[in-house]
Design a protein around this motif. Structure first.
Motif, PDB file in Angstrom:
ATOM      1  N   HIS A  12       0.954  -1.173  -0.083  1.00  0.00           N
ATOM      2  CA  HIS A  12      -0.032   0.087  -0.235  1.00  0.00           C
ATOM      3  C   HIS A  12       0.908   1.225   0.049  1.00  0.00           C
ATOM      4  O   HIS A  12       0.463   2.437  -0.231  1.00  0.00           O
ATOM      5  N   TYR A  13       2.174   1.126   0.415  1.00  0.00           N
ATOM      6  CA  TYR A  13       3.111   2.147   0.209  1.00  0.00           C
ATOM      7  C   TYR A  13       3.213   2.683  -1.137  1.00  0.00           C
ATOM      8  O   TYR A  13       3.863   3.487  -1.446  1.00  0.00           O
ATOM      9  N   THR A  14       3.067   1.460  -2.220  1.00  0.00           N
ATOM     10  CA  THR A  14       3.596   1.944  -3.475  1.00  0.00           C
ATOM     11  C   THR A  14       2.857   3.112  -4.285  1.00  0.00           C
ATOM     12  O   THR A  14       1.643   3.149  -3.990  1.00  0.00           O
ATOM     13  N   GLN A  15       3.725   4.005  -4.839  1.00  0.00           N
ATOM     14  CA  GLN A  15       3.076   5.011  -5.470  1.00  0.00           C
ATOM     15  C   GLN A  15       4.062   5.211  -6.896  1.00  0.00           C
ATOM     16  O   GLN A  15       4.823   4.362  -7.073  1.00  0.00           O
ATOM     17  N   HIS A 230      11.860  -0.852   3.328  1.00  0.00           N
ATOM     18  CA  HIS A 230      10.857  -0.661   2.441  1.00  0.00           C
ATOM     19  C   HIS A 230      11.742   0.424   1.328  1.00  0.00           C
ATOM     20  O   HIS A 230      11.078   1.308   0.620  1.00  0.00           O
ATOM     21  N   VAL A 234      10.196   3.551  -1.989  1.00  0.00           N
ATOM     22  CA  VAL A 234      10.062   4.855  -1.753  1.00  0.00           C
ATOM     23  C   VAL A 234      11.376   5.607  -2.109  1.00  0.00           C
ATOM     24  O   VAL A 234      11.314   6.902  -2.653  1.00  0.00           O
TER      25      VAL A 234
END
Length: 328
Positions: A12-15, A230, A234
């Motif tokens: 869910h951190y993926t952008q 992670h 990021v």
């Protein structure tokens, strides 16, 4: 990236953009630390200084991404080198700070003399300065780094006299420290009022073979479910020539995502190569240690992922409890 096929909750951190950059304004280091692969790899890899026009283009794009997506970008320099080998660090910092980027610095402080400190502090820099100090006694420090102990200590003293100690972090990596060294190291820096981080050395994906844990040396198939830091979700690490590598642990330059000089930050970040690398790291695919993350101490197995999820869930519960119950 197609999240529908990915079931790891950390994704869910993926952008579609990076939030942090490590930029090699140059690729040189003046130290020869025993727990770093730089002395060996620098003889095999291409080395150089980033073209100023490329640096400005990278900073400008990161600044624009921050404005478009409403976040404050973060940047630092030289993932395997010493930034203050350059006499122009303050110029790079000033350009980034003026464009709304938070800059922090990693340094061994041996070249951070009074003139460079003074120049840095004229730029508007207010970020954290992380100083590698692997030992507190003369003999241990020089054995590990190959640097001059009195010079480094004098530079740190000058910095602390002119910059807030709370914004300085002293990082000690214990590579065969003798008995009593850790206690002496902790006591000395605690008295200075700085932040402290004591660490054991890691292998940098096998770059230092003697530090690679036995369980990571075999070619046994493993399934990975992410990085406990992670980084690849990021952060982008950009070499002096514009190539982007997997993360700050990829000192062997094994997994190149692309070249930002040709495709820009967003183009490389959303490339098929990066997406495939992230998929391998996070989605439990059977891997051997030919994939660099399978040789990294920071990669998570399924059980380690569950442990981290449990810790994060517990921390949320504790934060919601009344203050008088948080210590229970």
């Amino acid at each position: 990236m197609n999240k529908q096929k990915m079931y790891n909750p950390f994704l869910h951190y993926t952008q579609d953009h990076p939030r942090k950059l490590i930029v090699d304004i140059h690729s040189y280091c003046n130290a020869r630390c025993t727990m770093c692969p730089y002395p060996r790899l620098s003889r095999k890899q291409s080395q150089g200084e980033m073209d100023l026009s490329l640096y400005r283009a990278v900073v400008d794009e990161l600044s624009q991404l921050g404005r478009e997506h409403d976040f404050v970008p973060l940047m630092t320099y030289c993932y395997m080198g010493e930034p203050f080998v350059s006499d122009r660090v303050h110029e790079y910092v000033r350009y980034a700070v003026k464009r709304g980027i938070n800059v922090y610095l990693n340094t061994n402080a041996s070249l951070l003399g009074p003139a460079k400190t003074d120049a840095l502090l004229t730029t508007g820099f207010t970020g954290q300065i992380n100083i590698s100090m692997p030992g507190i006694t003369h003999e241990v420090y020089e054995r590990i780094t190959g640097l001059d102990y009195p010079t480094t200590m004098a530079n740190i003293d000058y910095l602390l006299a002119h910059y807030e100690a709370t914004r300085v972090l002293i990082r000690g990596v214990d590579d065969h420290w003798p008995k009593g060294e850790k206690e002496h190291w902790l006591e000395y820096w605690e008295d200075k009022g700085v932040q402290i981080e004591y660490l054991a050395p890691i292998s940098r994906c096998g770059g230092i073979g003697r530090l690679l844990p036995t369980k990571l040396k075999s070619n046994k198939t493993v399934r990975l479910y992410g990085c406990n830091c992670h980084h690849p979700l990021v952060e982008m690490v950009i070499l002096f020539d514009g190539r982007a590598v997997m993360c700050c642990q990829d000192m062997g330059r094994e997994l190149i995502w692309g070249n930002v000089a040709k495709k820009g930050l967003s183009g490389v970040w959303n490339s098929a190569i990066r997406q495939e690398a992230v998929r391998k790291l996070y989605c439990g695919e059977p891997l051997t240690n030919k994939f660099l993350c399978a040789r990294c101490e920071q990669a998570m197995t399924g059980s380690e992922m569950m442990q981290m999820l449990f810790r994060k869930g517990w921390q949320k519960i504790v934060r919601r409890r009344p203050k008088e119950l948080q210590s229970v």
